[in-house]
Motif scaffolding. Structure first.
Motif, PDB file in Angstrom:
ATOM      1  N   THR A 115       0.840  -1.202   0.000  1.00  0.00           N
ATOM      2  CA  THR A 115       0.000   0.000   0.000  1.00  0.00           C
ATOM      3  C   THR A 115       0.873   1.249   0.000  1.00  0.00           C
ATOM      4  N   ALA A 118       2.396   1.754  -3.392  1.00  0.00           N
ATOM      5  CA  ALA A 118       1.416   2.321  -4.325  1.00  0.00           C
ATOM      6  C   ALA A 118       1.341   3.832  -4.164  1.00  0.00           C
ATOM      7  N   LEU A 119       1.357   4.285  -2.928  1.00  0.00           N
ATOM      8  CA  LEU A 119       1.311   5.728  -2.689  1.00  0.00           C
ATOM      9  C   LEU A 119       2.554   6.416  -3.239  1.00  0.00           C
ATOM     10  N   LYS A 122       2.156   6.836  -6.918  1.00  0.00           N
ATOM     11  CA  LYS A 122       1.217   7.926  -7.187  1.00  0.00           C
ATOM     12  C   LYS A 122       1.890   9.279  -6.981  1.00  0.00           C
ATOM     13  N   GLU A 131      -6.043   8.136 -11.376  1.00  0.00           N
ATOM     14  CA  GLU A 131      -6.921   8.215 -10.213  1.00  0.00           C
ATOM     15  C   GLU A 131      -7.452   6.838  -9.814  1.00  0.00           C
ATOM     16  N   HIS A 132      -7.252   5.854 -10.689  1.00  0.00           N
ATOM     17  CA  HIS A 132      -7.693   4.482 -10.425  1.00  0.00           C
ATOM     18  C   HIS A 132      -6.582   3.547 -10.901  1.00  0.00           C
ATOM     19  N   TYR A 147      -5.422   1.973  -5.338  1.00  0.00           N
ATOM     20  CA  TYR A 147      -5.718   3.396  -5.301  1.00  0.00           C
ATOM     21  C   TYR A 147      -6.916   3.637  -6.213  1.00  0.00           C
ATOM     22  N   SER A 148      -8.005   4.112  -5.653  1.00  0.00           N
ATOM     23  CA  SER A 148      -9.221   4.281  -6.437  1.00  0.00           C
ATOM     24  C   SER A 148      -9.989   5.512  -5.968  1.00  0.00           C
ATOM     25  N   LYS A 151      -7.981   7.920  -3.709  1.00  0.00           N
ATOM     26  CA  LYS A 151      -7.482   7.592  -2.376  1.00  0.00           C
ATOM     27  C   LYS A 151      -7.078   6.122  -2.299  1.00  0.00           C
ATOM     28  N   LEU A 152      -6.268   5.811  -1.296  1.00  0.00           N
ATOM     29  CA  LEU A 152      -5.883   4.433  -1.058  1.00  0.00           C
ATOM     30  C   LEU A 152      -7.066   3.648  -0.500  1.00  0.00           C
ATOM     31  N   THR A 154      -7.624   0.673   1.787  1.00  0.00           N
ATOM     32  CA  THR A 154      -6.806  -0.099   2.727  1.00  0.00           C
ATOM     33  C   THR A 154      -7.583  -1.177   3.465  1.00  0.00           C
TER      34      THR A 154
END
Length: 307
Positions: A115, A118-119, A122, A131-132, A147-148, A151-152, A154
């Motif tokens: 996670t 992924a951030l 981004k 954004e997705h 990420y969708s 936002k993450l 989680t």
């Protein structure tokens, strides 16, 4: 300029970095994750390394916005504990956030390592315009960060995206988690090395397996590698059908083989994704590679100030 520390705890190595508000790694170091030590003793070593990075840059702990920590799951981000990661049994139930709070008064944020990565992608990596998207790491194990809608995602305890334990081929054997044929069991670097070693009757690494497969000298090895790529494709199609992302970002050691894997997985997606638009889902390599985890951990602190 503001600063955060990113800590990426892994089963064999812990990466630590000082990251500024533009996503630049100003200094970094790593330590073996010594599983013969108590987790609290390992945290003591990590804290010492953090202070060393700060001292080298003329900074104090009070200069930090905070400390972000990424670690393998299962974990519980609500309680700040590492729950039951299969490759870190000595850390099961360990209150990692509380342990770091004994050393630092800064804000501490804790998330699954995929996670956090992924951030990072981004923030300053391959997914800046998306954004997705889903970040997938294929290495010793397999995991994802989702990420969708900006936002993450989680989940209730921080474990959303644990795709390595999505059953892909129940006939393939028993995963460490007890399920049959998990994606991690059939398509990770560990899985490729295991299958290749069993075939050859000697221990070889996944890199050696790839070298043999791509040399054209061993059709059996090529079959193992192509089967793993197909399994990764199956996993990606399942994610596309479930989350409808515009982009898949793949990182981790196995992704370093490059075009052979990306071409095979893209071809599978184009054939089998359910939605016609899903068949055109863009597939790209991660931009940050080995620094994704520590940048992502720092991003857990920086993002509210950067976006």
């Amino acid at each position: 300029m503001s600063y955060a520390i990113g800590i990426d705890i892994g089963g064999t190595k812990t990466a630590i970095g000082l990251v500024n508000s533009e996503g630049q790694v100003l200094a970094k170091t790593s330590l073996p994750t010594d599983q013969t030590l108590l987790p609290s003793e390992m945290v003591d070593r990590i804290a010492e390394a953090v202070n060393g990075l700060l001292n080298d840059k003329g900074l104090q702990p009070s200069d930090l916005l905070g400390i972000g920590i990424g670690a393998p799951g299962p974990l519980n981000t609500k309680l700040g504990i590492i729950a039951e990661p299969p490759n870190m049994r000595g850390w099961w139930g360990f209150p990692v956030v509380a342990a770091f709070k004994k050393h630092f008064s800064s804000e501490i944020v804790f998330e699954n390592d995929a996670t956090a990565a992924a951030l990072a992608e981004k923030w300053v990596g391959a997914a800046q315009a998306a954004e997705h998207f889903i970040y997938i790491t294929v290495s010793t194990g397999i995991g994802a960060g989702i990420y969708s809608h900006g936002k993450l995602i989680t989940g209730a305890t921080g474990n959303a995206g644990d795709i390595g334990h999505m059953a892909i081929d129940p006939a393939a054997g028993t995963c460490v988690c007890g399920q049959q044929g998990c994606l991690e069991f059939v398509a990770s670097g560990t899985a490729i090395a295991r299958s290749a070693s069993e075939l050859l009757g000697r221990s070889i690494t996944s890199k050696e397996a790839f070298d043999l497969a791509f040399s054209g000298q061993d059709g059996r090895m090529e079959e193992i590698v192509n089967r793993a790529f197909r399994y990764i494709g199956i996993g990606c199609v399942s994610l596309i059908n479930t989350f409808d992302p515009e982009l898949l970002v793949i990182g981790g050691g196995v992704s370093q083989v490059g075009a052979p894997m990306f071409d095979a997985v893209s071809d599978y997606i184009k054939r089998y994704a359910l939605n016609p638009s899903g068949r055109d889902t863009q597939l790209v390599p991660a931009a940050l590679q080995q620094d994704a985890g520590l940048i992502g951990a720092a991003a857990l602190i920086h993002i509210p100030y950067s976006f």
